[in-house]
Design a protein around this motif. Structure first.
Motif, short mmCIF file in Angstrom:
data_model
loop_
_atom_site.label_atom_id
_atom_site.label_comp_id
_atom_site.label_asym_id
_atom_site.label_seq_id
_atom_site.Cartn_x
_atom_site.Cartn_y
_atom_site.Cartn_z
N ALA A 23 0.83 -1.20 0.00
CA ALA A 23 0.00 0.00 0.00
C ALA A 23 0.86 1.25 0.00
O ALA A 23 0.59 2.21 -0.73
CB ALA A 23 -0.94 0.00 1.21
N LEU A 24 1.93 1.25 0.78
CA LEU A 24 2.83 2.40 0.82
C LEU A 24 3.54 2.58 -0.52
O LEU A 24 3.66 3.71 -1.01
CB LEU A 24 3.85 2.22 1.95
CG LEU A 24 4.86 3.35 2.13
CD1 LEU A 24 4.13 4.65 2.50
CD2 LEU A 24 5.88 2.99 3.18
N ALA A 25 3.98 1.49 -1.11
CA ALA A 25 4.65 1.57 -2.42
C ALA A 25 3.70 2.10 -3.49
O ALA A 25 4.09 2.94 -4.32
CB ALA A 25 5.19 0.20 -2.82
N MET A 26 2.45 1.65 -3.47
CA MET A 26 1.48 2.13 -4.45
C MET A 26 1.14 3.60 -4.21
O MET A 26 0.94 4.36 -5.17
CB MET A 26 0.21 1.28 -4.39
CG MET A 26 0.42 -0.13 -4.90
SD MET A 26 -1.04 -1.16 -4.71
CE MET A 26 -1.98 -0.62 -6.12
N LEU A 27 1.10 4.03 -2.97
CA LEU A 27 0.83 5.43 -2.66
C LEU A 27 1.97 6.32 -3.16
O LEU A 27 1.73 7.36 -3.76
CB LEU A 27 0.64 5.59 -1.15
CG LEU A 27 0.14 6.93 -0.66
CD1 LEU A 27 -1.28 7.15 -1.15
CD2 LEU A 27 0.19 6.99 0.85
N ALA A 59 4.09 9.98 -7.32
CA ALA A 59 5.14 10.22 -8.32
C ALA A 59 4.54 10.41 -9.70
O ALA A 59 4.97 11.29 -10.46
CB ALA A 59 6.13 9.05 -8.32
N LEU A 60 3.55 9.60 -10.05
CA LEU A 60 2.88 9.78 -11.34
C LEU A 60 2.11 11.09 -11.40
O LEU A 60 2.05 11.74 -12.45
CB LEU A 60 1.92 8.62 -11.60
CG LEU A 60 2.56 7.29 -11.97
CD1 LEU A 60 1.50 6.19 -11.97
CD2 LEU A 60 3.23 7.39 -13.31
N THR A 105 -6.30 7.11 -15.38
CA THR A 105 -6.73 5.79 -14.92
C THR A 105 -5.65 5.13 -14.08
O THR A 105 -5.94 4.53 -13.03
CB THR A 105 -7.09 4.90 -16.12
OG1 THR A 105 -8.10 5.54 -16.89
CG2 THR A 105 -7.56 3.53 -15.68
N LEU A 106 -4.41 5.25 -14.50
CA LEU A 106 -3.31 4.65 -13.75
C LEU A 106 -3.16 5.30 -12.38
O LEU A 106 -2.96 4.60 -11.37
CB LEU A 106 -2.00 4.77 -14.55
CG LEU A 106 -0.76 4.13 -13.93
CD1 LEU A 106 -0.97 2.63 -13.75
CD2 LEU A 106 0.45 4.39 -14.81
N ILE A 107 -3.28 6.62 -12.31
CA ILE A 107 -3.19 7.31 -11.03
C ILE A 107 -4.34 6.89 -10.12
O ILE A 107 -4.13 6.60 -8.93
CB ILE A 107 -3.16 8.84 -11.24
CG1 ILE A 107 -1.84 9.25 -11.89
CG2 ILE A 107 -3.37 9.58 -9.93
CD1 ILE A 107 -1.79 10.70 -12.32
N PHE A 108 -5.55 6.82 -10.67
CA PHE A 108 -6.70 6.38 -9.89
C PHE A 108 -6.49 4.96 -9.37
O PHE A 108 -6.80 4.66 -8.21
CB PHE A 108 -7.98 6.46 -10.74
CG PHE A 108 -9.18 5.92 -10.05
CD1 PHE A 108 -9.83 6.65 -9.08
CD2 PHE A 108 -9.68 4.67 -10.38
CE1 PHE A 108 -10.95 6.15 -8.43
CE2 PHE A 108 -10.79 4.16 -9.74
CZ PHE A 108 -11.43 4.91 -8.77
N CYS A 109 -5.97 4.08 -10.21
CA CYS A 109 -5.74 2.69 -9.79
C CYS A 109 -4.67 2.60 -8.71
O CYS A 109 -4.76 1.76 -7.81
CB CYS A 109 -5.36 1.84 -11.00
SG CYS A 109 -6.74 1.50 -12.11
#
Length: 88
Positions: A12-16, A21-22, A62-66
């Motif tokens: 979760a932290l890595a995805m956040l 970053a994106l 979409t990628l940022i939302f995901c």
């Protein structure tokens, strides 16, 4: 089984971080080819390039939302598995 909750929190932290970053990187902009097609007056090629630009912008959103949604889901999964007992 004891490592599942910390791994979910780590993911979760890595995805956040990846989501932010994106988000920090600028959105795709019109390139030289699109400007050239507009100047020349090639409407068909301009339409194709504008559609491709809209598609790239939508894919980025979409990628940022995901990334943010996946981070929230992994956080919920981590807290859902936090109190589980490995002896079933």
């Amino acid at each position: 089984m004891r490592l599942l909750s910390p791994l979910c929190l780590l993911l979760a932290l890595a995805m956040l971080i990846a989501g932010f970053a994106l988000w920090a990187v600028e959105a795709p902009e019109a390139g030289v080819e699109l400007h050239r097609a507009r100047v020349v007056g090639d409407d068909n090629y301009t339409d194709v390039l504008e559609a491709k630009l809209r598609q790239r912008r939508a894919a980025r959103k979409t990628l940022i939302f995901c990334m943010f949604g996946g981070s929230a889901a992994m956080t919920l999964a981590a807290f859902a598995t936090l109190g589980r007992n490995a002896t079933s």
